[in-house]
Design an enzyme around this catalytic site. Structure first.
Site, short mmCIF file in Angstrom:
data_model
loop_
_atom_site.label_atom_id
_atom_site.label_comp_id
_atom_site.label_asym_id
_atom_site.label_seq_id
_atom_site.Cartn_x
_atom_site.Cartn_y
_atom_site.Cartn_z
N LYS A 196 0.86 -1.19 0.00
CA LYS A 196 0.00 0.00 0.00
C LYS A 196 0.90 1.23 0.00
CE LYS A 196 -2.01 2.95 2.03
NZ LYS A 196 -2.03 4.44 1.73
N GLU A 272 9.10 1.55 11.47
CA GLU A 272 10.13 2.58 11.36
C GLU A 272 9.38 3.90 11.37
OE1 GLU A 272 12.01 5.49 10.19
OE2 GLU A 272 12.30 4.57 8.22
N CYS A 306 12.97 11.09 7.91
CA CYS A 306 12.75 10.67 9.30
C CYS A 306 13.98 10.89 10.17
CB CYS A 306 12.31 9.21 9.34
SG CYS A 306 13.45 8.10 8.48
N GLU A 403 8.32 16.42 15.53
CA GLU A 403 8.87 16.15 14.20
C GLU A 403 8.13 17.03 13.19
OE1 GLU A 403 10.21 12.34 11.57
OE2 GLU A 403 8.17 12.30 12.35
#
Length: 505
Positions: A196, A272, A306, A403
């Site tokens: 996906k 992750e 990230c 973040e």
């Protein structure tokens, strides 16, 4: 593949290269491109302009069910898990060769979908996909267990077996790289899968599915469902016939993935997730090189990374000098059309991310941080933002804790090694960290003290197929790359038989 190709041109404005024809916009299930059961489609947007690139099939639970059924049949009864490893290797090598032949087209798709630099995609991202496939293809015929020395009259050995049907949920910031780092090891292990891709970046995943079929990957082994996370993604994580989910994305969605796995069939999960990575620059560093590294760490891929070094801690002896260099270098950082070979930063992936980044910049101003440079949109079309550096940042400010996933650096001053370590670890995340120093003792002490899965000394983004990659704390668990990247797609089975009248154990 005949009418599998439904062509439209991506974008209409002048560009530095010929824009790609969009060939694949349907779901890929059991070796065929098909419409969604509902017939619904959704728009993909070119972040360079904010205009529609094309429409893509919108998969839902019913489509995921069909894809899982195909993957389950391919795993339980198909040839892929039963092929000798050397045969899987040959097919994966052919897959990699086909990617090399279509590098430019794949790079263009990621540029019009994600705003990624075309030059970087062509030189780095897409070749890396092929290399990752070759790396794990080389492991496909080297998967074996071990013979065990038992403490009683027993003989034992272990088998490494493919875990089964895997659901891969791919993020939008590195649509090709992250697809390969999940698909390649699971293919080598003998798994089948449902992929996906992020709804923002579906186009290259469909193209990879097409190339996999051309390479000889059997039908049902790779299935691609394009659609939204809350529908197609949720259907994968809740599915009772998926054996494992590998997810890369935000920490909040990672929680939902774990909850869905627990509520369904307790499927294995690897995550992750987010990061707020520190870069620690000590007084003995080369200031010019440190400034270059700090900017690369936060501005690479427009900060949509990230492991972006969004918290830069600088020892007080060189803080002012480094801040001045950062200001000058950031102002000369070229922002613009990612097809322009002279540009170093393209647009944020979509309007939502663009607005999120600008909102955090306003938070930083309100909380008392000093805007050293940047902080504003670029141009009147598309989702471009200036490279942004804040000074006078406190650890409890939102821009230092959350973040942001954009080109926003928080620059902070420290006195001692102990203070730097304590502040670097003052985060819920633990994905990566950087250290800039000429002192090996400082490098050793700090690298062993920071609670993060990846530590880079006098470098950044030092990612390689041989090196396991993953996080601590709320940055997730499970490793990508390296041989650990293939082991998470396998079960270890112990087989034990008694030994009678053996002269030795």
């Amino acid at each position: 593949m005949g009418d599998d190709s439904n062509g439209s041109s991506a974008g209409s404005e002048e560009s530095f290269v010929k824009l790609p024809t969009i060939k694949f916009t349907k779901l890929f299930i059991n070796g065929e491109f098909v419409d969604s059961i509902s017939g619904k489609t959704f728009e993909t947007i070119d972040p360079r302009t904010g205009e529609v690139t094309t429409r893509v099939a919108e998969g839902d639970k019913e489509d995921v069910d069909l894809a899982v059924k195909a993957a389950r049949a391919a795993f339980d009864h198909g040839p892929w898990p039963r092929l000798p490893g050397v045969e899987r290797r040959k097919i994966m090598m052919k897959f990699a060769d086909l990617i090399d032949e279509h590098t430019e087209e794949l790079a263009k798709l990621d540029t019009v979908d994600a705003g990624k630099l075309f030059s970087s995609g062509k030189a780095v991202d897409i070749p890396q996909v092929a290399q990752t496939l070759r790396y794990y293809a080389g492991a496909a015929d080297k998967i074996h267990g071990e013979v065990l020395k038992m403490s009683r009259e027993l003989q034992a050995y272990t088998l490494l077996e493919p875990i089964g049907v895997v659901g891969h949920i791919i993020p939008w910031n590195f649509p090709s790289t992250m697809l390969s780092v999940k698909v390649a090891p699971s293919l080598a292990a003998g798994c089948t899968m449902v992929i996906k891709p992020a709804e923002q970046t579906p186009l290259s995943a469909l193209y990879y599915a097409h190339l996999a079929k051309l390479a000889g990957v059997p039908d049902g082994v790779i299935n691609v469902i394009t659609g939204y996370g809350e529908t197609a993604g949720a259907a994968i994580t809740h599915h009772m016939d998926i054996d494992k989910v590998s997810f890369t994305g935000s920490t909040d969605v990672g929680r939902q993935v774990m909850q869905a796995a627990a509520k369904s069939n307790l499927k294995a999960v690897s995550l992750e997730l987010g990061g707020k990575s520190p870069l620690l620059i000590f007084d003995d560093a080369d200031v010019d090189k440190a400034a270059d590294l700090a900017l690369l760490g936060i501005l690479y891929n427009k900060g949509e990374t990230c492991v972006a070094s969004s918290r830069v801690f600088v020892q007080e002896g060189i803080y002012d000098e480094l801040a001045k260099k950062l200001e000058v270098k950031a102002k000369s950082w070229a922002v613009g059309d990612p097809f322009d070979p002279n540009v170093r930063q393209g647009p944020q992936v979509d309007k939502q991310q663009y607005e999120k980044v600008l909102t955090y910049i306003e938070h930083g101003k309100r909380e008392g941080a000093t805007l050293l440079t940047g902080g504003k949109p670029v141009g009147n079309k598309g989702y471009y933002i200036e490279p942004t550096v804040f000074t006078d940042v406190e650890d409890d400010m939102l821009i230092a804790k959350d973040e942001i996933f954009g080109p926003v650096m928080s620059l902070m001053k420290f006195k001692t090694i102990e203070e730097a370590i304590q502040r670097a670890n003052c985060t819920k995340y633990g994905l990566a960290a950087g250290i800039v120093t000429k002192n090996i003792d400082v490098a050793n002490t700090v690298s062993r003290s920071i609670r993060a899965g990846n530590i880079w000394i006098n470098c950044y983004f030092a990612i390689d197929n041989d090196c396991p990659f993953g996080g601590y704390k709320m940055s997730g668990f499970g490793k990508d790359w390296g041989m650990q990247g293939i082991h998470k797609y396998m079960h270890t089975k112990s087989v034990v038989t008694p030994i009678y009248n053996s002269p030795w154990l």
